[in-house]
Design a protein around this motif. Sequence first.
Motif, short mmCIF file in Angstrom:
data_model
loop_
_atom_site.label_atom_id
_atom_site.label_comp_id
_atom_site.label_asym_id
_atom_site.label_seq_id
_atom_site.Cartn_x
_atom_site.Cartn_y
_atom_site.Cartn_z
N ILE A 171 25.67 9.51 35.14
CA ILE A 171 26.62 8.65 34.41
C ILE A 171 26.17 8.35 32.98
CG2 ILE A 171 27.53 6.30 34.31
CD1 ILE A 171 28.17 6.49 37.24
N PRO A 172 24.90 7.96 32.75
CA PRO A 172 24.52 7.71 31.35
C PRO A 172 24.71 8.93 30.45
CG PRO A 172 22.88 6.81 32.84
CD PRO A 172 23.80 7.66 33.67
N THR A 173 24.36 10.10 30.98
CA THR A 173 24.49 11.32 30.17
C THR A 173 25.95 11.67 29.96
OG1 THR A 173 22.44 12.09 31.19
CG2 THR A 173 23.68 13.69 29.94
N ILE A 174 26.78 11.48 30.98
CA ILE A 174 28.20 11.75 30.83
C ILE A 174 28.82 10.81 29.79
CG2 ILE A 174 30.44 11.61 31.99
CD1 ILE A 174 29.06 12.63 34.53
N LEU A 175 28.44 9.53 29.84
CA LEU A 175 28.94 8.59 28.84
C LEU A 175 28.48 8.98 27.44
CD1 LEU A 175 28.44 5.19 30.73
CD2 LEU A 175 30.58 6.43 30.32
N SER A 176 27.24 9.47 27.37
CA SER A 176 26.74 9.97 26.08
C SER A 176 27.57 11.16 25.61
CB SER A 176 25.27 10.36 26.22
OG SER A 176 24.82 11.03 25.07
N SER A 226 21.05 8.36 26.15
CA SER A 226 22.50 8.17 26.13
C SER A 226 22.89 7.09 25.13
CB SER A 226 23.00 7.80 27.53
OG SER A 226 22.68 8.82 28.45
N LEU A 227 22.17 5.99 25.14
CA LEU A 227 22.45 4.91 24.18
C LEU A 227 22.25 5.37 22.75
CD1 LEU A 227 20.83 1.86 26.02
CD2 LEU A 227 23.27 2.22 25.60
N LEU A 228 21.19 6.14 22.53
CA LEU A 228 20.91 6.62 21.18
C LEU A 228 21.97 7.61 20.72
CD1 LEU A 228 17.02 7.05 21.31
CD2 LEU A 228 18.33 5.30 20.10
N ASN A 229 22.41 8.48 21.62
CA ASN A 229 23.46 9.44 21.26
C ASN A 229 24.77 8.72 20.95
OD1 ASN A 229 21.97 11.80 21.39
ND2 ASN A 229 22.30 12.05 23.58
N ALA A 230 25.07 7.69 21.75
CA ALA A 230 26.27 6.91 21.48
C ALA A 230 26.18 6.21 20.12
CB ALA A 230 26.49 5.88 22.59
N SER A 231 24.99 5.69 19.82
CA SER A 231 24.78 5.04 18.52
C SER A 231 24.94 6.04 17.38
CB SER A 231 23.38 4.41 18.46
OG SER A 231 23.22 3.45 19.47
N MET A 232 24.43 7.25 17.61
CA MET A 232 24.55 8.28 16.59
C MET A 232 26.02 8.61 16.31
SD MET A 232 22.58 11.94 16.35
CE MET A 232 23.18 12.56 17.92
N CYS A 233 26.83 8.60 17.36
CA CYS A 233 28.25 8.88 17.17
C CYS A 233 28.91 7.79 16.32
CB CYS A 233 28.94 8.97 18.53
SG CYS A 233 28.38 10.35 19.52
#
Length: 450
Positions: A29-34, A174-181
């Motif tokens: 789930i975290p990776t999918i959300l990312s 995942s959180l970092l990738n979301a932040s990067m987006c």
Amino acid sequence: MATNFTEIIKNQSVLSNKQKINIIIQLSIPTILSQISSILMQYIDAAMVGHLGPDASASIGIVSTSSWLLSGLCSAMATSFAVQVAQLIGASQYEKARRTFKTALITSLIFSCILLIIGVLVNQSLLTWLGADPAIFDNASAYFLVFTLSLPILQLNSLCSSMLQCSGNMKIPSLLNASMCGLDVIYNLIFIHYFGVVGAAIGTALAQLTVCFINLWYTTCHSSLLKFQNHEKFYLEKETLKNAFQIGTPLAFEHIAICGAMVMSTKIIAPLGTIAIAAHSFAITAESLCYMPGYGLEAAATTLVGQCMGAQRKELAKSFSNLTVAFGAIIMGIIAIVMFVISPFVFQILTPDVQTQQLATEVLRIELFAEPLYGVSIVASGALRGAGDTLIPSLLNLLSIWGVRLSLSVLFVQTMGLHGVWLAMCIELCVRGLLLLYRQQRGQWLEKSL
């Protein structure tokens, strides 16, 4: 979470299907959300650039496959060490896992700098070879140059994220990738306004740079399993480099084969004109929403199989691989149905050009029939990778994409145009899925050892 499921794998003799499914869900789930946030970033990028006109979209589309080739090679380098770390953690060899991570940092930086130099040197000649329209040549060249200069940053992000994921920590990457987006959107709003197409590349590079510092700090200073210890001596180990070469080389050639074939596809599509190039680029962006669950499950499969193999629990590794592959096919099939329905609305968001919208919708709907087997190929590759089995899967990918996709593309494009290229893609993805499913089900990879 990392410690919990790692201890379960090593110490609990029997796991129920419910426990296995819970572990897969918690890891995926975290990776999918990312992946969702990453795809949204691509949609926003495409929409921002798309509103500059078809030429602007074509400028990015013409170099997109070449960009994927270089980023794929960075990913292969990261994976070649991350798989070793997963197996070492499964075997409770934590100090050696940290030494492997340190070796990976040095090796990956050198490798990405070499790619940077190559990318800068081939920039102009690549676009000429691809047959880029003179109207988009300057924008495409500038975009690719900025992307190439950011490769060491991309490499460090990929390496740290892969290391954390293979240690079982899916949440932080995942959180970092979301932040990067989110940062990418902010930077793009600024730089696309002032620099047009090249502003999209600048915005993405700055977003990656911002996150890179945090990612590197967390992995080296805060990760419970990977953070550097002052008392631990560091030295390069020949065995680690040898294993990285054995795992990474087939993956690198696989990326070269796949992206090289995509470059050839771009060359096949280029004579069809700017509308076709733009529609092709937008359709690929839209399709990425369908396979994001597959890559989330792929990361989970690599981690679980790697740690099970390290803990010498081969039957559990096979069970996890079967479950993740099944989930990949089912989830991607469901999303493909949804995308089939909503694709006209998606392309209305991505581009105001009606011709591009219509053509992109038509070709994407052809390929969506292959999504379940595409999911199988993605997740099965991840499971096999966790065991260090990369050579045969890479050869199967090579056979499929060059033997099926390209040959059919050349044949179909003559009479069907862009539709023919996407029909060839649909057939090839089905073939690839069946080949990798056969490899995964035979179970010979269970005898692999590093």
